[in-house]
Scaffold this motif. Structure first.
Motif, mmCIF file in Angstrom:
data_model
loop_
_atom_site.group_PDB
_atom_site.id
_atom_site.type_symbol
_atom_site.label_atom_id
_atom_site.label_comp_id
_atom_site.label_asym_id
_atom_site.label_seq_id
_atom_site.Cartn_x
_atom_site.Cartn_y
_atom_site.Cartn_z
ATOM 1 N N ASP A 198 10.906 -2.077 6.587
ATOM 2 C CA ASP A 198 10.107 -2.128 5.099
ATOM 3 C C ASP A 198 8.927 -1.016 5.292
ATOM 4 O O ASP A 198 8.018 -0.821 3.980
ATOM 5 C CB ASP A 198 8.934 -3.050 5.413
ATOM 6 C CG ASP A 198 9.677 -4.687 5.434
ATOM 7 O OD1 ASP A 198 10.828 -4.935 5.032
ATOM 8 O OD2 ASP A 198 9.264 -5.750 6.445
ATOM 9 N N ALA A 199 9.131 0.292 5.737
ATOM 10 C CA ALA A 199 8.326 1.357 6.252
ATOM 11 C C ALA A 199 8.890 2.365 4.553
ATOM 12 O O ALA A 199 7.857 2.457 4.135
ATOM 13 C CB ALA A 199 8.556 2.156 7.027
ATOM 14 N N TYR A 200 9.932 2.035 3.903
ATOM 15 C CA TYR A 200 10.176 3.159 2.694
ATOM 16 C C TYR A 200 9.670 2.962 1.836
ATOM 17 O O TYR A 200 9.103 3.696 0.560
ATOM 18 C CB TYR A 200 11.462 2.721 3.182
ATOM 19 C CG TYR A 200 12.726 2.507 3.637
ATOM 20 C CD1 TYR A 200 12.747 4.774 4.187
ATOM 21 C CD2 TYR A 200 13.212 1.711 4.547
ATOM 22 C CE1 TYR A 200 13.321 4.605 5.284
ATOM 23 C CE2 TYR A 200 13.806 2.486 5.436
ATOM 24 C CZ TYR A 200 13.953 4.061 5.920
ATOM 25 O OH TYR A 200 15.709 3.717 7.338
ATOM 26 N N ALA A 201 9.054 1.271 1.449
ATOM 27 C CA ALA A 201 8.058 1.214 0.739
ATOM 28 C C ALA A 201 7.480 2.228 -0.086
ATOM 29 O O ALA A 201 6.555 2.388 -1.214
ATOM 30 C CB ALA A 201 7.679 -0.217 0.265
ATOM 31 N N GLN A 202 5.977 2.298 0.969
ATOM 32 C CA GLN A 202 5.201 2.822 1.046
ATOM 33 C C GLN A 202 5.103 4.126 0.570
ATOM 34 O O GLN A 202 4.440 4.755 0.038
ATOM 35 C CB GLN A 202 4.913 3.124 2.328
ATOM 36 C CG GLN A 202 5.223 3.805 3.344
ATOM 37 C CD GLN A 202 5.183 4.410 4.443
ATOM 38 O OE1 GLN A 202 3.446 4.333 4.265
ATOM 39 N NE2 GLN A 202 5.489 4.501 6.003
ATOM 40 N N TRP A 203 5.960 5.290 0.483
ATOM 41 C CA TRP A 203 6.174 5.788 -0.172
ATOM 42 C C TRP A 203 6.528 6.330 -1.782
ATOM 43 O O TRP A 203 7.240 7.011 -2.774
ATOM 44 C CB TRP A 203 7.513 7.231 0.008
ATOM 45 C CG TRP A 203 6.848 6.903 1.936
ATOM 46 C CD1 TRP A 203 7.574 6.584 3.095
ATOM 47 C CD2 TRP A 203 6.009 8.119 2.200
ATOM 48 N NE1 TRP A 203 6.563 6.935 4.380
ATOM 49 C CE2 TRP A 203 6.191 7.990 4.072
ATOM 50 C CE3 TRP A 203 5.072 8.820 1.512
ATOM 51 C CZ2 TRP A 203 5.066 8.697 4.368
ATOM 52 C CZ3 TRP A 203 4.111 9.481 2.315
ATOM 53 C CH2 TRP A 203 4.234 9.500 3.766
ATOM 54 N N GLU A 204 7.226 5.173 -2.374
ATOM 55 C CA GLU A 204 7.953 4.908 -3.517
ATOM 56 C C GLU A 204 7.095 5.415 -4.442
ATOM 57 O O GLU A 204 7.838 6.177 -5.371
ATOM 58 C CB GLU A 204 8.591 3.315 -3.692
ATOM 59 C CG GLU A 204 8.747 3.267 -5.643
ATOM 60 C CD GLU A 204 9.156 1.870 -5.423
ATOM 61 O OE1 GLU A 204 10.123 1.995 -6.245
ATOM 62 O OE2 GLU A 204 9.044 1.367 -5.013
ATOM 63 N N GLN A 205 5.630 5.573 -4.981
ATOM 64 C CA GLN A 205 5.097 6.548 -5.705
ATOM 65 C C GLN A 205 5.452 7.472 -5.782
ATOM 66 O O GLN A 205 5.233 8.337 -7.083
ATOM 67 C CB GLN A 205 3.612 5.991 -6.225
ATOM 68 C CG GLN A 205 2.892 6.886 -7.130
ATOM 69 C CD GLN A 205 3.025 5.881 -8.776
ATOM 70 O OE1 GLN A 205 3.459 4.599 -8.226
ATOM 71 N NE2 GLN A 205 4.162 6.648 -9.353
ATOM 72 N N GLN A 206 5.087 8.835 -4.467
ATOM 73 C CA GLN A 206 5.438 9.925 -4.256
ATOM 74 C C GLN A 206 7.019 10.815 -4.641
ATOM 75 O O GLN A 206 6.938 11.434 -5.024
ATOM 76 C CB GLN A 206 4.555 10.358 -2.768
ATOM 77 C CG GLN A 206 4.491 11.650 -2.609
ATOM 78 C CD GLN A 206 3.949 12.439 -1.729
ATOM 79 O OE1 GLN A 206 3.834 11.125 -0.756
ATOM 80 N NE2 GLN A 206 3.079 13.126 -2.178
ATOM 81 N N ALA A 207 7.572 9.135 -4.660
ATOM 82 C CA ALA A 207 9.120 9.680 -4.267
ATOM 83 C C ALA A 207 8.867 10.045 -6.163
ATOM 84 O O ALA A 207 9.818 10.979 -7.016
ATOM 85 C CB ALA A 207 9.509 8.504 -3.764
ATOM 86 N N ALA A 208 8.396 8.872 -6.836
ATOM 87 C CA ALA A 208 8.321 8.797 -8.523
ATOM 88 C C ALA A 208 7.884 9.522 -9.041
ATOM 89 O O ALA A 208 8.704 10.577 -9.824
ATOM 90 C CB ALA A 208 8.325 7.293 -9.067
ATOM 91 N N ASP A 209 6.668 10.236 -8.592
ATOM 92 C CA ASP A 209 6.053 11.143 -9.000
ATOM 93 C C ASP A 209 6.840 12.488 -9.398
ATOM 94 O O ASP A 209 6.768 13.462 -9.449
ATOM 95 C CB ASP A 209 4.965 11.490 -8.339
ATOM 96 C CG ASP A 209 3.762 10.098 -8.339
ATOM 97 O OD1 ASP A 209 3.958 9.948 -9.745
ATOM 98 O OD2 ASP A 209 2.797 10.371 -8.132
ATOM 99 N N ALA A 242 0.486 -0.981 0.205
ATOM 100 C CA ALA A 242 0.128 0.079 -0.152
ATOM 101 C C ALA A 242 0.876 0.854 0.058
ATOM 102 O O ALA A 242 1.949 1.752 0.674
ATOM 103 C CB ALA A 242 -0.720 -0.138 1.324
ATOM 104 N N GLN A 243 0.558 2.616 -0.495
ATOM 105 C CA GLN A 243 1.549 3.419 -1.152
ATOM 106 C C GLN A 243 0.823 4.470 -0.329
ATOM 107 O O GLN A 243 -0.669 4.698 -0.240
ATOM 108 C CB GLN A 243 1.364 3.912 -2.286
ATOM 109 C CG GLN A 243 2.089 2.859 -2.990
ATOM 110 C CD GLN A 243 3.439 3.165 -2.883
ATOM 111 O OE1 GLN A 243 3.902 3.554 -2.882
ATOM 112 N NE2 GLN A 243 4.199 1.754 -2.305
ATOM 113 N N SER A 244 1.425 5.372 0.186
ATOM 114 C CA SER A 244 0.910 6.357 1.653
ATOM 115 C C SER A 244 1.642 7.361 0.602
ATOM 116 O O SER A 244 2.152 7.849 -0.128
ATOM 117 C CB SER A 244 2.132 6.745 2.926
ATOM 118 O OG SER A 244 1.617 5.610 3.692
#
Length: 195
Positions: A176-187, A61-63
């Motif tokens: 594992d907490a870093y994964a939730q920010w991948e989409q916002q970081a990529a955007d 899940a993404q935050s």
């Protein structure tokens, strides 16, 4: 072949030929020199490809948070430092996702009793762990370059899932907490890499 069908086929072939005759010469002269001087053709820099920014797809899940001007400025500072280090867009995605997890892209000073040991800055780096002085690690460029120096020492970081690459550098209690920010970081990288 019946007459109607033959006329249709010939009509389509004629249109294709006519289109080629008219489009060919126009296209051939589009970039031709004017008065013997080459014409500059403006090419808009495209945004980085999401396949490059998120090669493994997002995990879990993404935050997402709404960023203020300071946070957006810090994301842009991370991107600028990544470029300065000569690293690709993927390094900026990992760096921004890490900072989103560690500080929500806020350049945090000492938080008193709420502080995790002596963690400071965008990446919550610790002077006592050798990341630098408090002044250095609260400088976004320095902090990013320090994080990415650690990232470059991780064999195969480019091919790792984001959370694994970030955790190898950060050694967090919540790996594992870093994964939730991948989409916002990529955007953020897609929007700001070429600006």
């Amino acid at each position: 072949m019946n007459t109607i069908m033959r006329k249709s086929v010939l009509g389509i072939a004629g249109l294709a030929f006519t289109g080629g005759v008219f489009a060919g010469p126009v296209a051939a002269h589009a970039a031709a020199p004017v008065d013997g001087k080459p014409v500059a053709v403006a090419v808009q820099a495209d945004k980085p490809d999401m396949g490059t920014l998120i090669p493994h797809g997002v995990q879990g899940a993404q935050s997402k948070i709404t960023l203020n001007d300071e946070q957006t400025g810090n994301a842009k500072a991370i991107i600028a430092a990544t470029k300065k280090a000569g690293l690709p867009e993927r390094a900026a995605v990992i760096s921004i996702a890490t900072s989103l997890q560690e500080s929500k892209l806020e350049n945090l000073g000492h938080l008193g009793d709420a502080n995790d040991h002596d963690s400071l800055g965008l990446f919550q780096q610790r002077p006592s762990s050798g990341w630098g002085t408090p002044e250095q690690i609260t400088n976004p460029e320095y902090a990013t370059l320090a994080f990415e120096k650690g990232l470059k020492q991780v064999d195969g970081w480019q091919d790792m899932p984001l959370t694994e690459a970030a955790q190898t550098v950060q050694v967090s209690a919540y790996p594992d907490a870093y994964a939730q920010w991948e989409q916002q970081a990529a955007d953020l990288v897609a929007a700001n890499w070429n600006s």
